[in-house]
Design a protein around this motif. Structure first.
Motif, mmCIF file in Angstrom:
data_model
loop_
_atom_site.group_PDB
_atom_site.id
_atom_site.type_symbol
_atom_site.label_atom_id
_atom_site.label_comp_id
_atom_site.label_asym_id
_atom_site.label_seq_id
_atom_site.Cartn_x
_atom_site.Cartn_y
_atom_site.Cartn_z
ATOM 1 N N MET A 1 0.852 -1.172 0.000
ATOM 2 C CA MET A 1 0.000 0.000 0.000
ATOM 3 C C MET A 1 0.894 1.231 0.000
ATOM 4 O O MET A 1 1.818 1.334 0.803
ATOM 5 N N LYS A 2 0.605 2.172 -0.885
ATOM 6 C CA LYS A 2 1.396 3.392 -1.012
ATOM 7 C C LYS A 2 0.566 4.578 -0.525
ATOM 8 O O LYS A 2 -0.530 4.820 -1.012
ATOM 9 N N ILE A 3 1.141 5.322 0.452
ATOM 10 C CA ILE A 3 0.429 6.405 1.127
ATOM 11 C C ILE A 3 1.271 7.673 1.046
ATOM 12 O O ILE A 3 2.472 7.645 1.324
ATOM 13 N N CYS A 4 0.630 8.771 0.705
ATOM 14 C CA CYS A 4 1.302 10.064 0.675
ATOM 15 C C CYS A 4 1.110 10.735 2.039
ATOM 16 O O CYS A 4 -0.008 10.799 2.552
ATOM 17 N N LEU A 5 2.197 11.226 2.614
ATOM 18 C CA LEU A 5 2.185 11.885 3.921
ATOM 19 C C LEU A 5 2.436 13.376 3.730
ATOM 20 O O LEU A 5 3.417 13.766 3.084
ATOM 21 N N MET A 6 1.561 14.201 4.310
ATOM 22 C CA MET A 6 1.694 15.651 4.206
ATOM 23 C C MET A 6 1.304 16.291 5.523
ATOM 24 O O MET A 6 0.568 15.711 6.312
ATOM 25 N N SER A 7 1.779 17.525 5.707
ATOM 26 C CA SER A 7 1.376 18.310 6.864
ATOM 27 C C SER A 7 1.593 19.779 6.562
ATOM 28 O O SER A 7 2.345 20.135 5.648
ATOM 29 N N ASP A 8 0.933 20.609 7.322
ATOM 30 C CA ASP A 8 1.177 22.045 7.296
ATOM 31 C C ASP A 8 1.159 22.624 5.885
ATOM 32 O O ASP A 8 2.073 23.329 5.473
ATOM 33 N N SER A 9 0.072 22.353 5.165
ATOM 34 C CA SER A 9 -0.062 22.873 3.802
ATOM 35 C C SER A 9 -0.498 24.338 3.795
ATOM 36 O O SER A 9 -0.221 25.048 2.826
ATOM 37 N N HIS A 10 -1.173 24.795 4.826
ATOM 38 C CA HIS A 10 -1.543 26.201 4.994
ATOM 39 C C HIS A 10 -2.129 26.821 3.734
ATOM 40 O O HIS A 10 -1.744 27.907 3.320
ATOM 41 N N GLY A 11 -3.046 26.097 3.107
ATOM 42 C CA GLY A 11 -3.755 26.622 1.950
ATOM 43 C C GLY A 11 -3.094 26.373 0.609
ATOM 44 O O GLY A 11 -3.661 26.711 -0.433
ATOM 45 N N ARG A 12 -1.933 25.766 0.586
ATOM 46 C CA ARG A 12 -1.223 25.528 -0.676
ATOM 47 C C ARG A 12 -1.735 24.258 -1.346
ATOM 48 O O ARG A 12 -1.010 23.273 -1.514
ATOM 49 N N THR A 13 -3.008 24.275 -1.728
ATOM 50 C CA THR A 13 -3.599 23.117 -2.393
ATOM 51 C C THR A 13 -2.948 22.871 -3.749
ATOM 52 O O THR A 13 -2.957 21.739 -4.236
ATOM 53 N N ASP A 14 -2.361 23.901 -4.347
ATOM 54 C CA ASP A 14 -1.640 23.708 -5.600
ATOM 55 C C ASP A 14 -0.469 22.750 -5.414
ATOM 56 O O ASP A 14 -0.171 21.938 -6.287
ATOM 57 N N ARG A 15 0.162 22.806 -4.244
ATOM 58 C CA ARG A 15 1.277 21.900 -3.972
ATOM 59 C C ARG A 15 0.784 20.481 -3.694
ATOM 60 O O ARG A 15 1.432 19.518 -4.074
ATOM 61 N N ILE A 16 -0.360 20.362 -3.031
ATOM 62 C CA ILE A 16 -0.958 19.038 -2.827
ATOM 63 C C ILE A 16 -1.273 18.424 -4.190
ATOM 64 O O ILE A 16 -0.944 17.271 -4.454
ATOM 65 N N ASP A 17 -1.902 19.216 -5.058
ATOM 66 C CA ASP A 17 -2.243 18.740 -6.404
ATOM 67 C C ASP A 17 -0.993 18.310 -7.169
ATOM 68 O O ASP A 17 -0.991 17.258 -7.830
#
Length: 176
Positions: A1-17
């Motif tokens: 299973m492959k999982i992406c880990l993120m935190s503290d994006s503070h509105g930067r949904t462009d970076r999540i995308d």
């Protein structure tokens, strides 16, 4: 299973995308808070998220305990455990709930470490990096089960998809 880990994006949904567009095989996204609402409406990948100190109270829980192929994973932002000062209260919480793996954020500083058989991972920040790593960061967690055990492989990356040197960890858990 492959999982992406993120935190503290503070509105930067462009970076999540941008991160998610890089991988076609992500099966889950774990966001460790501070703008949990950046993932609340996503429909492209299953997600888990928690509230951070910059989130609206009640927009998500303070912590989640999830099962990933038999591993007990504690997800928390970390502010309630003072992770900017010390990881000790978080290690106590991990022991209290029997966590194999802890995903947290808050400090914006990427970390992978093992303490008493529990792995702790802060994927850093997608918005405002701090510490010795000056680029936005995220992580990829792979959990591979095999005959009564599972292998955990965590690699942290810079925003452009380059592996961060020194931020790779592999561990094998034996399961009863």
């Amino acid at each position: 299973m492959k999982i992406c880990l993120m935190s503290d994006s503070h509105g930067r949904t462009d970076r999540i995308d941008a991160v998610l567009a890089r991988y076609s095989d992500i099966e889950m996204l774990i966001h460790a808070g501070d703008h949990a609402n950046d993932v609340l409406s996503r429909k492209d990948v299953p997600w888990k998220t928690v509230c951070g100190n910059c989130d609206a109270p009640g927009s998500a829980g303070d912590e989640e305990i999830i099962d990933i192929l038999g591993l007990k994973v504690l997800v928390t932002h970390g502010h309630l455990y003072r992770v900017k000062q010390t990881i000790l209260p978080l290690t106590y919480r991990a022991k209290e709930v029997g966590a194999d793996l802890v995903i947290f954020g808050h400090s914006h500083v990427p970390v992978i470490l093992e303490e008493d058989g529990t792995i702790f991972c802060n994927p850093g920040s997608l918005s405002y990096p701090r510490g010795s790593v000056s680029v936005p960061t995220y992580g990829i967690l792979e959990v591979v089960p095999f005959s009564g055990a599972c292998r955990v492989d965590i690699q942290l990356y810079g925003m452009k998809g380059d592996p961060l040197p020194g931020f790779h960890y592999v561990h094998q858990f034996l399961k009863p």
